[in-house]
Write an enzyme that holds these catalytic residues in place. Structure first.
Site, PDB file in Angstrom:
ATOM      1  N   LYS A 138       0.825  -1.212   0.000  1.00  0.00           N
ATOM      2  CA  LYS A 138       0.000   0.000   0.000  1.00  0.00           C
ATOM      3  C   LYS A 138       0.861   1.266   0.000  1.00  0.00           C
ATOM      4  O   LYS A 138       2.088   1.196   0.176  1.00  0.00           O
ATOM      5  CB  LYS A 138      -0.918  -0.039   1.223  1.00  0.00           C
ATOM      6  CG  LYS A 138      -1.902  -1.205   1.227  1.00  0.00           C
ATOM      7  CD  LYS A 138      -2.847  -1.079   2.416  1.00  0.00           C
ATOM      8  CE  LYS A 138      -3.690  -2.316   2.599  1.00  0.00           C
ATOM      9  NZ  LYS A 138      -4.646  -2.158   3.711  1.00  0.00           N
ATOM     10  N   PHE A 166     -15.590   4.277   7.614  1.00  0.00           N
ATOM     11  CA  PHE A 166     -14.163   4.540   7.412  1.00  0.00           C
ATOM     12  C   PHE A 166     -13.774   4.577   5.935  1.00  0.00           C
ATOM     13  O   PHE A 166     -12.631   4.880   5.596  1.00  0.00           O
ATOM     14  CB  PHE A 166     -13.300   3.520   8.164  1.00  0.00           C
ATOM     15  CG  PHE A 166     -13.429   2.084   7.708  1.00  0.00           C
ATOM     16  CD1 PHE A 166     -12.769   1.631   6.571  1.00  0.00           C
ATOM     17  CD2 PHE A 166     -14.216   1.178   8.419  1.00  0.00           C
ATOM     18  CE1 PHE A 166     -12.874   0.307   6.157  1.00  0.00           C
ATOM     19  CE2 PHE A 166     -14.318  -0.146   8.009  1.00  0.00           C
ATOM     20  CZ  PHE A 166     -13.643  -0.575   6.878  1.00  0.00           C
ATOM     21  N   ARG A 216      -1.548 -14.403   4.537  1.00  0.00           N
ATOM     22  CA  ARG A 216      -2.306 -13.666   5.566  1.00  0.00           C
ATOM     23  C   ARG A 216      -1.712 -13.912   6.949  1.00  0.00           C
ATOM     24  O   ARG A 216      -1.687 -13.014   7.790  1.00  0.00           O
ATOM     25  CB  ARG A 216      -3.794 -14.007   5.491  1.00  0.00           C
ATOM     26  CG  ARG A 216      -4.442 -13.338   4.271  1.00  0.00           C
ATOM     27  CD  ARG A 216      -5.919 -13.574   4.203  1.00  0.00           C
ATOM     28  NE  ARG A 216      -6.677 -12.914   5.233  1.00  0.00           N
ATOM     29  CZ  ARG A 216      -7.109 -11.651   5.185  1.00  0.00           C
ATOM     30  NH1 ARG A 216      -6.821 -10.887   4.141  1.00  0.00           N
ATOM     31  NH2 ARG A 216      -7.819 -11.139   6.160  1.00  0.00           N
ATOM     32  N   THR A 228      -5.097  -7.390  11.171  1.00  0.00           N
ATOM     33  CA  THR A 228      -5.324  -6.164  10.385  1.00  0.00           C
ATOM     34  C   THR A 228      -4.721  -4.944  11.062  1.00  0.00           C
ATOM     35  O   THR A 228      -4.069  -4.114  10.420  1.00  0.00           O
ATOM     36  CB  THR A 228      -6.840  -5.949  10.175  1.00  0.00           C
ATOM     37  OG1 THR A 228      -7.356  -7.061   9.447  1.00  0.00           O
ATOM     38  CG2 THR A 228      -7.116  -4.667   9.405  1.00  0.00           C
ATOM     39  N   ARG A 273       3.056  -6.880   9.718  1.00  0.00           N
ATOM     40  CA  ARG A 273       2.431  -5.724  10.384  1.00  0.00           C
ATOM     41  C   ARG A 273       2.921  -5.594  11.821  1.00  0.00           C
ATOM     42  O   ARG A 273       3.081  -4.492  12.339  1.00  0.00           O
ATOM     43  CB  ARG A 273       0.911  -5.861  10.341  1.00  0.00           C
ATOM     44  CG  ARG A 273       0.346  -5.702   8.929  1.00  0.00           C
ATOM     45  CD  ARG A 273      -1.106  -6.088   8.902  1.00  0.00           C
ATOM     46  NE  ARG A 273      -1.703  -5.941   7.590  1.00  0.00           N
ATOM     47  CZ  ARG A 273      -2.736  -6.656   7.171  1.00  0.00           C
ATOM     48  NH1 ARG A 273      -3.284  -7.572   7.977  1.00  0.00           N
ATOM     49  NH2 ARG A 273      -3.247  -6.473   5.966  1.00  0.00           N
ATOM     50  N   ASN A 294      -1.683  -0.288   7.318  1.00  0.00           N
ATOM     51  CA  ASN A 294      -1.182  -1.617   7.711  1.00  0.00           C
ATOM     52  C   ASN A 294      -0.339  -2.250   6.611  1.00  0.00           C
ATOM     53  O   ASN A 294      -0.166  -3.453   6.554  1.00  0.00           O
ATOM     54  CB  ASN A 294      -2.345  -2.517   8.149  1.00  0.00           C
ATOM     55  CG  ASN A 294      -3.372  -2.731   7.051  1.00  0.00           C
ATOM     56  OD1 ASN A 294      -3.210  -2.243   5.932  1.00  0.00           O
ATOM     57  ND2 ASN A 294      -4.421  -3.469   7.356  1.00  0.00           N
ATOM     58  N   HIS A 330      -2.003  -5.405   1.648  1.00  0.00           N
ATOM     59  CA  HIS A 330      -3.290  -6.087   1.490  1.00  0.00           C
ATOM     60  C   HIS A 330      -3.029  -7.461   0.894  1.00  0.00           C
ATOM     61  O   HIS A 330      -2.165  -7.619   0.040  1.00  0.00           O
ATOM     62  CB  HIS A 330      -4.208  -5.306   0.543  1.00  0.00           C
ATOM     63  CG  HIS A 330      -5.384  -6.125   0.081  1.00  0.00           C
ATOM     64  ND1 HIS A 330      -6.516  -6.254   0.831  1.00  0.00           N
ATOM     65  CD2 HIS A 330      -5.558  -6.898  -1.030  1.00  0.00           C
ATOM     66  CE1 HIS A 330      -7.364  -7.064   0.186  1.00  0.00           C
ATOM     67  NE2 HIS A 330      -6.806  -7.460  -0.936  1.00  0.00           N
ATOM     68  N   GLU A 386      -9.850 -10.055  -7.413  1.00  0.00           N
ATOM     69  CA  GLU A 386      -8.863  -8.982  -7.231  1.00  0.00           C
ATOM     70  C   GLU A 386      -7.735  -9.073  -8.262  1.00  0.00           C
ATOM     71  O   GLU A 386      -7.267  -8.043  -8.761  1.00  0.00           O
ATOM     72  CB  GLU A 386      -8.297  -9.037  -5.807  1.00  0.00           C
ATOM     73  CG  GLU A 386      -9.353  -8.677  -4.761  1.00  0.00           C
ATOM     74  CD  GLU A 386      -8.890  -8.911  -3.321  1.00  0.00           C
ATOM     75  OE1 GLU A 386      -7.739  -9.335  -3.114  1.00  0.00           O
ATOM     76  OE2 GLU A 386      -9.692  -8.675  -2.405  1.00  0.00           O
TER      77      GLU A 386
END
Ligand code: CMP
Length: 152
Positions: free
Chosen positions: A9, A57, A85, A91, A102, A112, A115, A126
């Protein structure tokens, strides 16, 4: 073999952590089969985060994800969706266990860093959002016999 869509990100790009995070996937013997730097548009953000668009959010999330480029990656490997993951951790970076990506680098719920698709349906959807078929290069790494046994 499974594939998963990963986004490094804008916070990851801005903080110069791209190489560091990719190195962790490579060290885990996960195969990179697609990779590019792109600017997420508000339209793409709404498609990607369709399940969050109505949440309070979301406006902040869109501002964040469109605020700088992201690195989109397709990873391939055995059980790669679950494995990645687990490598990312919870998260919220404040709750992610030390040793996870993270847990080691994020102190935020929104920022974070990475993704990763949360299931096979999400991964298919995706990957198609970020990559054309001809941008994905499946190949067999020559070190495969040294990374897992033939019957795994
Ligand atoms: P990601 O795994 O990309 O999927 C949805 C993203 O929304 C999540 O990571 C966070 O960056 C963000 N997110 C999830 N929950 C919240 C929240 N309560 N407040 C702000 N951002 C959130």
């Amino acid at each position: 073999m499974e594939r998963s869509l990963i986004l490094l990100k804008p916070d990851c790009v801005q903080r110069r952590l791209i190489g560091n995070i990719i190195a962790r996937f490579e060290a885990k013997a996960i195969n990179i089969v697609g990779l590019k730097l792109i600017q997420v548009t508000p339209e793409l953000s709404k498609q990607h985060y369709a399940e969050h668009v109505e949440k309070p959010f979301y406006p902040g999330l869109e501002e964040f994800i469109t605020g700088a480029p992201v690195v989109a990656i397709v990873l391939e490997g055995l059980e790669v969706i679950r494995v990645v993951r687990e490598m990312l951790g919870a998260t919220n970076g404040l709750q992610a266990a030390p040793g996870t990506i993270r847990g080691d680098y994020s102190s935020s719920r929104q920022m974070n860093l990475v993704h990763a698709s949360d299931g096979t349906e999400a991964a298919t959807r995706e990957i198609a959002l970020y990559f054309n078929d001809n941008e994905i290069c499946g190949y067999t790494p020559c070190l495969t016999p040294w990374m897992r046994a033939g019957d795994e």
